[in-house]
Design an enzyme around this catalytic site. Sequence first.
Site, PDB file in Angstrom:
ATOM      1  N   LYS A  54     -16.053  14.650   5.908  1.00 42.56           N
ATOM      2  CA  LYS A  54     -16.778  13.387   5.708  1.00 42.56           C
ATOM      3  C   LYS A  54     -17.619  13.065   6.940  1.00 42.56           C
ATOM      4  O   LYS A  54     -18.790  12.706   6.835  1.00 42.56           O
ATOM      5  CB  LYS A  54     -15.798  12.242   5.381  1.00 42.56           C
ATOM      6  N   GLN A  98      -8.139   7.044   4.574  1.00 38.90           N
ATOM      7  CA  GLN A  98      -7.793   8.241   3.805  1.00 38.90           C
ATOM      8  C   GLN A  98      -6.379   8.109   3.233  1.00 38.90           C
ATOM      9  O   GLN A  98      -5.448   7.722   3.932  1.00 38.90           O
ATOM     10  CB  GLN A  98      -7.904   9.478   4.725  1.00 38.90           C
ATOM     11  N   ASP A 121     -15.082   3.508  -1.177  1.00 36.50           N
ATOM     12  CA  ASP A 121     -14.197   4.279  -2.062  1.00 36.50           C
ATOM     13  C   ASP A 121     -14.101   3.626  -3.440  1.00 36.50           C
ATOM     14  O   ASP A 121     -13.630   4.253  -4.396  1.00 36.50           O
ATOM     15  CB  ASP A 121     -12.773   4.330  -1.471  1.00 36.50           C
TER      16      ASP A 121
HETATM   17  N1  GUN Z   1      -7.405  10.962  -0.959  1.00 36.99           N
HETATM   18  C1  GUN Z   1      -7.784  11.789  -1.963  1.00 36.99           C
HETATM   19  N2  GUN Z   1      -8.978  11.408  -2.452  1.00 36.99           N
HETATM   20  C2  GUN Z   1      -9.365  10.326  -1.737  1.00 36.99           C
HETATM   21  C3  GUN Z   1     -10.525   9.495  -1.780  1.00 36.99           C
HETATM   22  O1  GUN Z   1     -11.441   9.659  -2.582  1.00 36.99           O
HETATM   23  N3  GUN Z   1     -10.552   8.482  -0.856  1.00 36.99           N
HETATM   24  C4  GUN Z   1      -9.552   8.277   0.025  1.00 36.99           C
HETATM   25  N4  GUN Z   1      -9.675   7.252   0.866  1.00 36.99           N
HETATM   26  N5  GUN Z   1      -8.464   9.022   0.077  1.00 36.99           N
HETATM   27  C5  GUN Z   1      -8.388  10.050  -0.798  1.00 36.99           C
END
Ligand code: GUN
Length: 293
Positions: A54, A98, A121
């Site tokens: 990211k 995350q 998100d």
């Molecule tokens: N863990 C797995 N997929 C995601 C996501 O799209 N966002 C976040 N914050 N954590 C994740």
Amino acid sequence: MTAEIIDGKKIAEEIKNEVKRDVERMRASKGIVPGLAVILVGDNPASQSYVRSKGKACEEAGMYSVTERLPVDTPEYVLLEKIARFNTDPKIHGLLVQLPLPKHISEDEVIRAIDPRKDVDGFHPVNIGKLVIGQDTFKSATPAGIQELLIRSGNDPAGKHVVIVGRSNIVGKPVANMLLQKQKGANAVVTIAHTGAPDLRPYIKSADILIAAIGKPEFIKGEMLKEGAVVIDVGINRVEDSSLPKGYRIVGDVHFESASKVAKAITPVPGGVGLMTIAMLLKNTIKAANQLS
Ligand code: GUN
């Protein structure tokens, strides 16, 4: 029949190039650089790898990015304080924590603490509510990536029977709500099938578009599909493979070889949905920067 491969890498690159152009335009016209903050608690290897990707993608797009890494035993209140700080930081337009989080921290509390205007998100209950009632909001990155793959590969879901296998809050439920809206690129008839069904086969067989998000390696075989179905495989599963130096390989929730003999089109794993997730996150960060400025 040999299925057409839906190339997630190519489509994600297209989107990232669009993002790069938008970032340049924002910088030139408004003097704003979109900024994303990512918080990682603990040392889950998959999460570490996602968070690295990211940050790297932000830099490549010309965006500002901050990654805050916290130890696994961080108390919940410390994480909530970090979130509060980013909520009011004018350089940060998008903020995500995350998942999964260590057991002693409530994911619900943490998600609720994020300013919904920065919730790129799309996990905050306010944004989920907006999604369900068809209002403009941040579409969660993986579900939005699935919708974009369908549209850009010429497989518009309108009028089709979309069957989603899996009812998670991150994929199954949001993608169902996106695709059933009376909107362009949606308007599908949607079924969510899940482990509560005594037999998943009749649901899977009736899908014009099958979205597999179950987390079971190669669970869906070609013989289970309708001839000519479009298959979107969201699974990312590690299976042991001693012939490889790392000792494992990544497979999806669909048995690719048999499915590609029956399907009209299919996403590979890796190289499908996974690559779209980050591209859509960048798009959401630009949206947040536009709305906040
Ligand atoms: N863990 C797995 N997929 C995601 C996501 O799209 N966002 C976040 N914050 N954590 C994740």
